[in-house]
Design an enzyme around this catalytic site. Structure first.
Site, PDB file in Angstrom:
ATOM      1  N   GLY A   1       0.833  -1.204   0.000  1.00 33.05           N
ATOM      2  CA  GLY A   1       0.000   0.000   0.000  1.00 33.05           C
ATOM      3  C   GLY A   1       0.863   1.247   0.000  1.00 33.05           C
TER       4      GLY A   1
ATOM      5  N   THR B   1      -4.452  -3.323   6.402  1.00 29.45           N
ATOM      6  CA  THR B   1      -5.379  -3.439   5.275  1.00 29.45           C
ATOM      7  C   THR B   1      -4.627  -3.972   4.063  1.00 29.45           C
ATOM      8  OG1 THR B   1      -4.954  -1.164   4.546  1.00 29.45           O
ATOM      9  CG2 THR B   1      -6.798  -1.514   6.081  1.00 29.45           C
TER      10      THR B   1
ATOM     11  N   ASN C   1      -4.058  -4.299   0.398  1.00 29.40           N
ATOM     12  CA  ASN C   1      -4.418  -3.471  -0.758  1.00 29.40           C
ATOM     13  C   ASN C   1      -4.423  -4.302  -2.035  1.00 29.40           C
ATOM     14  OD1 ASN C   1      -3.379  -1.687   1.395  1.00 29.40           O
ATOM     15  ND2 ASN C   1      -3.604  -0.072  -0.121  1.00 29.40           N
TER      16      ASN C   1
ATOM     17  N   GLU D   1      -9.100  -1.613   0.026  1.00 32.81           N
ATOM     18  CA  GLU D   1      -8.293  -2.190   1.096  1.00 32.81           C
ATOM     19  C   GLU D   1      -9.155  -3.048   2.007  1.00 32.81           C
ATOM     20  OE1 GLU D   1      -5.922   0.681   3.168  1.00 32.81           O
ATOM     21  OE2 GLU D   1      -5.835   2.041   1.448  1.00 32.81           O
TER      22      GLU D   1
ATOM     23  N   HIS E   1      -9.101 -11.516  11.396  1.00 38.68           N
ATOM     24  CA  HIS E   1      -8.400 -12.749  11.751  1.00 38.68           C
ATOM     25  C   HIS E   1      -6.953 -12.357  12.028  1.00 38.68           C
ATOM     26  CE1 HIS E   1      -7.268 -16.985  11.718  1.00 38.68           C
ATOM     27  NE2 HIS E   1      -6.247 -16.665  10.942  1.00 38.68           N
TER      28      HIS E   1
HETATM   29  P1  ADP Z   1       0.274  -1.499   3.270  1.00 40.42           P
HETATM   30  O1  ADP Z   1       0.344   0.009   3.269  1.00 40.42           O
HETATM   31  O2  ADP Z   1       1.432  -2.138   2.536  1.00 40.42           O
HETATM   32  O3  ADP Z   1      -1.060  -1.998   2.780  1.00 40.42           O
HETATM   33  P2  ADP Z   1      -0.622  -2.163   5.963  1.00 40.42           P
HETATM   34  O4  ADP Z   1      -0.080  -1.542   7.214  1.00 40.42           O
HETATM   35  O5  ADP Z   1      -1.986  -1.766   5.535  1.00 40.42           O
HETATM   36  O6  ADP Z   1       0.453  -1.937   4.806  1.00 40.42           O
HETATM   37  O7  ADP Z   1      -0.547  -3.756   6.163  1.00 40.42           O
HETATM   38  C1  ADP Z   1      -1.124  -4.574   5.179  1.00 40.42           C
HETATM   39  C2  ADP Z   1      -0.498  -5.950   5.084  1.00 40.42           C
HETATM   40  O8  ADP Z   1      -0.555  -6.614   6.357  1.00 40.42           O
HETATM   41  C3  ADP Z   1      -1.261  -6.842   4.144  1.00 40.42           C
HETATM   42  O9  ADP Z   1      -0.834  -6.675   2.792  1.00 40.42           O
HETATM   43  C4  ADP Z   1      -0.964  -8.252   4.667  1.00 40.42           C
HETATM   44  O10 ADP Z   1       0.203  -8.769   4.041  1.00 40.42           O
HETATM   45  C5  ADP Z   1      -0.686  -8.015   6.160  1.00 40.42           C
HETATM   46  N1  ADP Z   1      -1.766  -8.465   7.061  1.00 40.42           N
HETATM   47  C6  ADP Z   1      -1.566  -9.198   8.183  1.00 40.42           C
HETATM   48  N2  ADP Z   1      -2.718  -9.448   8.829  1.00 40.42           N
HETATM   49  C7  ADP Z   1      -3.702  -8.866   8.089  1.00 40.42           C
HETATM   50  C8  ADP Z   1      -5.126  -8.797   8.251  1.00 40.42           C
HETATM   51  N3  ADP Z   1      -5.760  -9.361   9.296  1.00 40.42           N
HETATM   52  N4  ADP Z   1      -5.839  -8.129   7.308  1.00 40.42           N
HETATM   53  C9  ADP Z   1      -5.204  -7.541   6.258  1.00 40.42           C
HETATM   54  N5  ADP Z   1      -3.864  -7.575   6.050  1.00 40.42           N
HETATM   55  C10 ADP Z   1      -3.102  -8.233   6.960  1.00 40.42           C
HETATM   56 MG    MG Z   2      -2.931  -1.286   3.534  1.00 40.98          MG
END
Ligand code: ADP
Ligand code: MG
Length: 156
Positions: free
Chosen positions: A16, A28, A30, A80, A85
């Site tokens: 993201g 989240t 993405n 997103e 879980h």
């Molecule tokens: P980004 O800006 O890269 O999306 P985030 O802080 O939103 O970073 O973290 C997203 C990542 O966290 C997801 O791509 C996934 O790999 C990981 N993740 C771990 N647990 C979850 C969850 N319960 N729901 C969504 N993503 C999760």
């Molecule tokens: Mg994200």
């Protein structure tokens, strides 16, 4: 907001734009730009609930945000998914399958981080309640979540 629902979608999880969702305890996953482009152009921005599955793993409840992507000066959308879980590991690069079932609320700004986090916690509680209703529970068992053999290798 309901006209495209239920909406089925599958795509790769990409990096993201570092909003720090994970630091808030609400990571989240993405979807890539191509997946977002495939969404109906008139789908409302806001917060939704539904079902989600990573690779060929279990189907979990989720909350989803369709918002404006700051990367493209808010001219393109971002999608997103927060899966309700606790995963052992991140799942970047894996295939996320979702069905968007219902709409919770429009996007909005918050005065404080606390207010944002508590709104998201309420969204999560609302999603959990809604998804326990029989008409929503049945989508959890949808054939859509049974991926073709051999395509997805990782198990969560
Ligand atoms: P980004 O800006 O890269 O999306 P985030 O802080 O939103 O970073 O973290 C997203 C990542 O966290 C997801 O791509 C996934 O790999 C990981 N993740 C771990 N647990 C979850 C969850 N319960 N729901 C969504 N993503 C999760
Ligand atoms: Mg994200």
């Amino acid at each position: 907001a309901m006209k495209h629902l239920p909406y089925f979608c599958r795509g790769e999880v990409v990096k993201g734009f570092g909003r720090g969702s994970k630091e808030l305890g609400i990571p989240t996953a993405n979807f890539s730009e191509q997946v977002v482009e495939s969404f109906p152009p008139d789908i409302s921005t806001g917060i939704y609930y539904g079902w989600a599955c990573v690779g060929n793993g279990d189907v979990h409840k989720m909350v989803l945000s369709i918002g404006w992507n700051p990367f493209y000066r808010n001219t393109k959308k971002s999608v997103e998914t927060h899966v309700i879980h606790t995963f052992k590991e991140d799942f970047y690069g894996e295939i996320l399958s979702i069905v968007i079932v219902g709409y919770i609320r429009p996007e909005r700004n918050f005065d404080s981080l606390e207010a944002l986090i508590s709104a998201i916690q309420e969204d999560i509680e609302e999603a959990k309640r809604q998804l326990d209703l029989p008409e929503h529970l049945k989508l959890k068992e949808d054939n859509f979540f049974h991926l073709p053999e051999g395509k997805i290798v990782n198990h969560h």
